[in-house]
Motif scaffolding. Structure first.
Motif, PDB file in Angstrom:
ATOM      1  N   VAL A 125      10.605  -2.188  -3.597  1.00 22.37           N
ATOM      2  CA  VAL A 125      11.513  -1.208  -3.316  1.00 22.37           C
ATOM      3  C   VAL A 125      10.946   0.204  -3.029  1.00 22.37           C
ATOM      4  O   VAL A 125      11.198   1.220  -2.486  1.00 22.37           O
ATOM      5  N   ALA A 126       9.583   0.181  -3.567  1.00 22.65           N
ATOM      6  CA  ALA A 126       9.114   1.598  -3.442  1.00 22.65           C
ATOM      7  C   ALA A 126       8.545   1.707  -1.871  1.00 22.65           C
ATOM      8  O   ALA A 126       8.621   2.974  -1.349  1.00 22.65           O
ATOM      9  N   ALA A 127       8.233   0.704  -1.298  1.00 22.17           N
ATOM     10  CA  ALA A 127       7.954   0.628   0.440  1.00 22.17           C
ATOM     11  C   ALA A 127       9.292   1.218   0.922  1.00 22.17           C
ATOM     12  O   ALA A 127       9.119   1.886   2.173  1.00 22.17           O
ATOM     13  N   GLN A 128      10.359   1.084   0.512  1.00 24.12           N
ATOM     14  CA  GLN A 128      11.613   1.252   1.031  1.00 24.12           C
ATOM     15  C   GLN A 128      12.282   2.711   0.405  1.00 24.12           C
ATOM     16  O   GLN A 128      13.165   2.974   1.007  1.00 24.12           O
ATOM     17  N   SER A 129      11.688   3.186  -0.450  1.00 28.86           N
ATOM     18  CA  SER A 129      11.965   4.631  -1.033  1.00 28.86           C
ATOM     19  C   SER A 129      10.854   5.365  -1.295  1.00 28.86           C
ATOM     20  O   SER A 129      10.397   5.703  -2.116  1.00 28.86           O
ATOM     21  N   PRO A 130      10.731   6.094   0.302  1.00 25.82           N
ATOM     22  CA  PRO A 130       9.587   7.271   0.023  1.00 25.82           C
ATOM     23  C   PRO A 130       9.510   8.338  -0.844  1.00 25.82           C
ATOM     24  O   PRO A 130       8.789   9.217  -1.146  1.00 25.82           O
ATOM     25  N   PHE A 131      10.699   8.749  -1.672  1.00 24.33           N
ATOM     26  CA  PHE A 131      10.829   9.834  -2.700  1.00 24.33           C
ATOM     27  C   PHE A 131      10.335   9.553  -3.958  1.00 24.33           C
ATOM     28  O   PHE A 131      10.311  10.178  -4.659  1.00 24.33           O
ATOM     29  N   LEU A 132      10.055   8.158  -4.145  1.00 22.69           N
ATOM     30  CA  LEU A 132       9.524   7.860  -5.497  1.00 22.69           C
ATOM     31  C   LEU A 132       8.019   8.559  -5.655  1.00 22.69           C
ATOM     32  O   LEU A 132       7.505   8.649  -5.052  1.00 22.69           O
ATOM     33  N   SER A 133       7.805   8.772  -7.086  1.00 23.25           N
ATOM     34  CA  SER A 133       6.493   9.177  -7.622  1.00 23.25           C
ATOM     35  C   SER A 133       5.395   8.538  -7.947  1.00 23.25           C
ATOM     36  O   SER A 133       4.281   8.779  -8.023  1.00 23.25           O
ATOM     37  N   GLY A 134       5.737   7.257  -8.120  1.00 25.04           N
ATOM     38  CA  GLY A 134       4.921   6.197  -8.716  1.00 25.04           C
ATOM     39  C   GLY A 134       4.990   4.874  -9.184  1.00 25.04           C
ATOM     40  O   GLY A 134       6.653   4.765  -9.321  1.00 25.04           O
ATOM     41  N   VAL A 135       4.486   4.021  -9.152  1.00 23.80           N
ATOM     42  CA  VAL A 135       4.929   2.559  -9.644  1.00 23.80           C
ATOM     43  C   VAL A 135       3.659   1.745 -10.576  1.00 23.80           C
ATOM     44  O   VAL A 135       2.595   1.834 -10.528  1.00 23.80           O
ATOM     45  N   VAL A 136       4.274   1.480 -11.625  1.00 19.91           N
ATOM     46  CA  VAL A 136       3.390   0.546 -12.350  1.00 19.91           C
ATOM     47  C   VAL A 136       3.745  -0.702 -12.292  1.00 19.91           C
ATOM     48  O   VAL A 136       4.951  -1.329 -12.348  1.00 19.91           O
ATOM     49  N   ALA A 137       2.576  -1.447 -11.847  1.00 17.00           N
ATOM     50  CA  ALA A 137       3.080  -3.113 -11.659  1.00 17.00           C
ATOM     51  C   ALA A 137       2.040  -3.771 -12.659  1.00 17.00           C
ATOM     52  O   ALA A 137       0.920  -3.966 -12.280  1.00 17.00           O
ATOM     53  N   MET A 138       2.596  -4.316 -13.418  1.00 15.32           N
ATOM     54  CA  MET A 138       1.938  -5.010 -14.780  1.00 15.32           C
ATOM     55  C   MET A 138       2.053  -6.387 -14.303  1.00 15.32           C
ATOM     56  O   MET A 138       2.852  -7.045 -14.245  1.00 15.32           O
ATOM     57  N   THR A 139       0.569  -6.926 -14.451  1.00 10.03           N
ATOM     58  CA  THR A 139       0.430  -8.379 -14.023  1.00 10.03           C
ATOM     59  C   THR A 139       1.364  -8.945 -12.839  1.00 10.03           C
ATOM     60  O   THR A 139       2.388  -9.856 -13.090  1.00 10.03           O
ATOM     61  N   PRO A 140       1.291  -8.242 -11.670  1.00  8.23           N
ATOM     62  CA  PRO A 140       2.420  -8.453 -10.608  1.00  8.23           C
ATOM     63  C   PRO A 140       2.304  -9.791  -9.917  1.00  8.23           C
ATOM     64  O   PRO A 140       1.507 -10.277  -9.800  1.00  8.23           O
ATOM     65  N   PHE A 141       3.524 -10.267  -9.405  1.00  5.48           N
ATOM     66  CA  PHE A 141       3.846 -11.599  -8.711  1.00  5.48           C
ATOM     67  C   PHE A 141       3.744 -10.566  -7.307  1.00  5.48           C
ATOM     68  O   PHE A 141       4.543 -10.119  -6.956  1.00  5.48           O
ATOM     69  N   THR A 142       2.785 -11.381  -6.441  1.00  7.55           N
ATOM     70  CA  THR A 142       2.704 -10.663  -5.096  1.00  7.55           C
ATOM     71  C   THR A 142       2.851 -11.284  -3.911  1.00  7.55           C
ATOM     72  O   THR A 142       3.029 -11.011  -3.080  1.00  7.55           O
ATOM     73  N   ASP A 143       2.615 -12.637  -4.007  1.00  7.75           N
ATOM     74  CA  ASP A 143       2.661 -13.703  -2.854  1.00  7.75           C
ATOM     75  C   ASP A 143       3.203 -15.005  -3.399  1.00  7.75           C
ATOM     76  O   ASP A 143       2.698 -15.903  -3.918  1.00  7.75           O
TER      77      ASP A 143
END
Length: 300
Positions: A125-143
Motif C-alpha cells: 500500500v505504501a508503494a502505491q500511496s506516495p503521500f504516506l509518511s511512514g510504515v511500521v512493519a513488525m515481523t513482516p510476511f514478505t515473500d
C-alpha cells in the motif's frame, strides 16, 4: 482511554474500525494530529493483541485507526474468515482514505502499521500511496514463495501438499455452491492448520480476542505463494521500520532482510524472540518504544 466505534466501506461492504483520538497534543499542528492506520496479521482481528500498541500511540499524540479486514471480526463479508490478499490491500487503502477524513486529523501525516501478513500489505500500500509518511512493519510476511519453502522445512513437504489438496477441495466445494471448506489458522504440529510450527498455536490463541476464530477457508493455501510484498519494496518512498524476530518460526527472516535491503529509507531492528513474543511482556515494551521513536520522528 477513549475509543470510538466507526466503520468505512470497502468493496461495497462495511469494515469495522476503532478510532483512538490522541490524548496528547504533543504532535498537533494547525492542520491537525497525525494518524496511524493499523490492521492485524494472518487471520487476526482488531481485538487480538493490538490494543496495547494503539493505546501507546494515542498517549504519544497520534490518532489511531484500527480496523478489521472484510470477512473478519465485526466487518461484513461472506464467506466468513476468508483471507484474500487483493481484498485486504483494497481495505487498507480504503481505511487510509477514511482516516484522512477523521475530524482533527492532518490528512498529510498518515502512517501505516502492520504485523506479519498485514505488514506485507502495508509495504504494498505504501508503494502505491506516495503521500504516506511512514510504515511500521513488525515481523513482516514478505515473500510467499520463500515462506512456502520455510513452512515445508519446519513442518514437512507432506503438510504443504496436504494444504494444497484441501485448498483445491475448498475451491471445488465453493464452485458447487456448497459453501467454504475451512481449516484451522493455527494448530499443533502435524495437524491440517495453516500455521503449525511448535508453540505457535499456544502463542496465537493466548493473544486472541473475543471476535477471533481459528478457521479460514482452505483456498488461501493455494494463493499464499503469490503474495510477494518484496516485489514492491523498491517503489516505497517513505521511511519504513522493519522489526525482525530473530527466532521467528512463522516467517523466514532471510526473506525479510532481503526485502528490507531494497527499501530506499528502510531501517531494520532485530530482537532475540519468536514471532508472537512482541505482543506482550518485556520485549513488547522494547518493540513499542522503537515504534514510538520512529513514528514521532516521521510524523512531525
Amino acid at each position: 482511554m477513549t475509543r470510538h466505534d466507526t466503520y468505512f466501506v470497502s468493496g461495497g461492504l462495511r469494515c469495522a474500525a476503532w478510532h483512538y483520538p490522541a490524548t496528547s497534543d504533543a504532535l498537533a499542528t494547525r492542520a491537525g494530529r497525525p494518524c496511524v492506520v493499523m490492521a492485524n496479521g494472518f487471520g487476526g482481528t482488531r481485538d487480538t493483541g493490538l490494543q496495547g500498541f494503539a493505546e501507546s500511540f494515542s498517549a504519544a499524540g497520534i490518532d489511531v485507526y484500527l480496523f478489521d479486514f472484510r470477512h473478519f471480526g465485526d466487518s461484513e463479508g461472506e464467506p466468513r474468515q476468508l483471507i484474500s490478499v487483493p481484498r485486504q490491500r483494497q481495505d487498507f487503502h480504503a481505511a487510509v482514505d477514511a482516516a484522512r477524513r477523521l475530524p482533527g486529523v492532518d490528512r498529510d501525516r498518515i502512517a501505516l502499521w502492520g504485523s506479519s501478513y498485514s505488514a506485507g500489505h502495508a509495504i504494498v500500500v505504501a508503494a502505491q500511496s506516495p503521500f504516506l509518511s511512514g510504515v511500521v512493519a513488525m515481523t513482516p510476511f514478505t515473500d510467499g514463495l520463500a515462506s512456502l519453502v520455510y513452512i515445508s522445512r519446519i513442518g514437512s513437504p507432506k503438510h504443504t501438499a496436504r494444504l494444497a489438496v484441501l485448498g483445491a477441495a475448498d475451491l471445488i466445494q465453493a464452485g458447487l455452491g456448497k459453501g467454504a471448506r475451512t481449516i484451522p489458522i493455527t494448530g499443533p504440529p502435524g495437524t491440517d492448520a495453516m500455521m503449525t510450527a511448535p508453540g505457535v498455536a499456544e502463542a496465537y490463541t493466548a493473544a486472541a480476542g473475543p471476535t477471533w476464530r481459528n478457521a479460514t477457508p482452505a483456498r488461501h493455501a493455494l494463493a499464499m505463494p503469490r503474495n510477494r510484498p518484496t516485489a514492491y519494496a523498491t517503489k516505497v518512498d517513505c521511511p519504513v521500520l522493519v522489526q525482525v524476530a530473530k527466532a521467528d518460526k512463522t516467517v523466514p527472516n532471510k526473506a525479510t532482510r532481503k526485502m528490507a535491503a531494497k527499501l530506499d529509507k528502510g531501517r531494520i531492528e532485530e530482537y532475540p524472540v519468536d514471532h508472537f513474543d512482541v505482543y506482550d511482556g518485556p520485549w513488547h515494551r522494547r518493540v513499542v518504544a522503537a515504534q514510538l521513536e520512529f513514528l514521532t520522528r516521521v510524523l512531525r
